[in-house]
Design a protein around this motif. Structure first.
Motif, PDB file in Angstrom:
ATOM      1  N   GLU A 163      10.025   2.098   6.657  1.00  0.00           N
ATOM      2  CA  GLU A 163      11.368   2.500   6.617  1.00  0.00           C
ATOM      3  C   GLU A 163      11.382   2.517   5.062  1.00  0.00           C
ATOM      4  N   VAL A 164      10.850   4.458   4.594  1.00  0.00           N
ATOM      5  CA  VAL A 164      10.845   4.609   2.433  1.00  0.00           C
ATOM      6  C   VAL A 164      11.844   5.211   2.144  1.00  0.00           C
ATOM      7  N   GLN A 165      12.280   4.980   0.923  1.00  0.00           N
ATOM      8  CA  GLN A 165      13.667   5.637   0.519  1.00  0.00           C
ATOM      9  C   GLN A 165      13.314   5.124  -0.715  1.00  0.00           C
ATOM     10  N   VAL A 188       0.833  -1.429  -0.353  1.00  0.00           N
ATOM     11  CA  VAL A 188       0.112   0.161  -0.124  1.00  0.00           C
ATOM     12  C   VAL A 188       1.147   1.195  -0.129  1.00  0.00           C
ATOM     13  N   CYS A 189       1.841   1.591   0.811  1.00  0.00           N
ATOM     14  CA  CYS A 189       2.344   2.161   0.853  1.00  0.00           C
ATOM     15  C   CYS A 189       3.479   2.473  -0.842  1.00  0.00           C
ATOM     16  N   GLY A 190       3.890   1.831  -1.087  1.00  0.00           N
ATOM     17  CA  GLY A 190       4.054   1.838  -2.816  1.00  0.00           C
ATOM     18  C   GLY A 190       3.161   2.336  -4.227  1.00  0.00           C
ATOM     19  N   GLN A 191       1.683   1.591  -3.723  1.00  0.00           N
ATOM     20  CA  GLN A 191       1.153   1.860  -4.529  1.00  0.00           C
ATOM     21  C   GLN A 191       1.040   3.272  -4.050  1.00  0.00           C
ATOM     22  N   ARG A 192       0.529   4.051  -3.135  1.00  0.00           N
ATOM     23  CA  ARG A 192       0.249   5.346  -2.332  1.00  0.00           C
ATOM     24  C   ARG A 192       1.513   6.835  -3.249  1.00  0.00           C
ATOM     25  N   MET A 193       3.186   5.853  -3.031  1.00  0.00           N
ATOM     26  CA  MET A 193       4.074   6.889  -3.727  1.00  0.00           C
ATOM     27  C   MET A 193       4.004   6.710  -5.228  1.00  0.00           C
ATOM     28  N   VAL A 244       7.721  10.179  -0.561  1.00  0.00           N
ATOM     29  CA  VAL A 244       8.663   9.938   0.672  1.00  0.00           C
ATOM     30  C   VAL A 244       7.558   9.769   1.286  1.00  0.00           C
ATOM     31  N   ALA A 245       7.814  11.614   1.558  1.00  0.00           N
ATOM     32  CA  ALA A 245       6.133  11.801   3.033  1.00  0.00           C
ATOM     33  C   ALA A 245       4.750  10.709   2.418  1.00  0.00           C
ATOM     34  N   ALA A 246       4.317  11.396   1.728  1.00  0.00           N
ATOM     35  CA  ALA A 246       3.134  10.289   1.434  1.00  0.00           C
ATOM     36  C   ALA A 246       2.458   9.159   1.560  1.00  0.00           C
TER      37      ALA A 246
END
Length: 169
Positions: A110-112, A57-62, A92-94
């Motif tokens: 952790e998002v990079q 989900v974090c990757g999709q948001r990015m 990254v913040a999103a």
């Protein structure tokens, strides 16, 4: 004088009852041990599944945020690569905000993200070391193509292994 007192004798029924009782006790211990092992396994499986979906989900948001940045760059006619490069902290913040829906500033995910030529290369790593690696190719016309989306798990040597059974004594 013979004093004949009846002694305590173990008959076949008493012996059978003793063996059956011991067998039932062993089966009860095995059932409890198996249920504890299954509980630990299901808990581990649930954690793994939850975290891999969280990373996804974090990757999709990015990628959704990247899509908005590219749409803005297309309508304004600006340099696409420059717009994406300057928006990397926003991407990254999103993704980080998606990992923390309650806004508790939990930075356990952790998002990079970085630019590699015209590609955006990003990774999302959860606390249990579930990982999503992605590569998104940004075209000059403001479109993009997902080149790689890979879910993996990293080994974690700091987590203590659970003991499913150990002999007492």
């Amino acid at each position: 004088m013979d004093d004949l007192r009846p002694g305590i004798s173990i008959g076949p029924i008493s012996l059978f009852t003793l063996v059956a009782s011991l067998g039932m006790a062993v089966l009860a211990v095995l059932a409890i041990s198996t249920s504890n092992a299954m509980y630990a396994l299901s808990h581990r499986s649930a954690t793994m599944t939850t975290e891999i979906y969280l990373a996804d989900v974090c990757g999709q948001r990015m990628v959704a945020e990247l899509d908005e940045v590219l749409a803005d760059a297309r309508t304004s006619g600006g340099d696409v690569r420059l717009a994406v490069e300057s928006a990397l902290p926003q991407l990254v913040a999103a993704a980080q905000a998606e990992a923390d829906p309650l806004g508790l500033a939990d930075e356990s995910v952790e998002v990079q993200a970085r630019m590699d030529g015209s590609d955006v290369v990003a990774s999302v790593v959860t606390p249990a070391f579930r990982r999503i690696d992605m590569r998104v190719a940004v075209n000059d016309d403001g479109t993009y193509q997902i080149m790689e989306w890979k879910a993996t798990s990293e080994a974690d040597s700091t987590v203590a292994e659970e003991t499913l059974w150990s002999p007492v004594g």
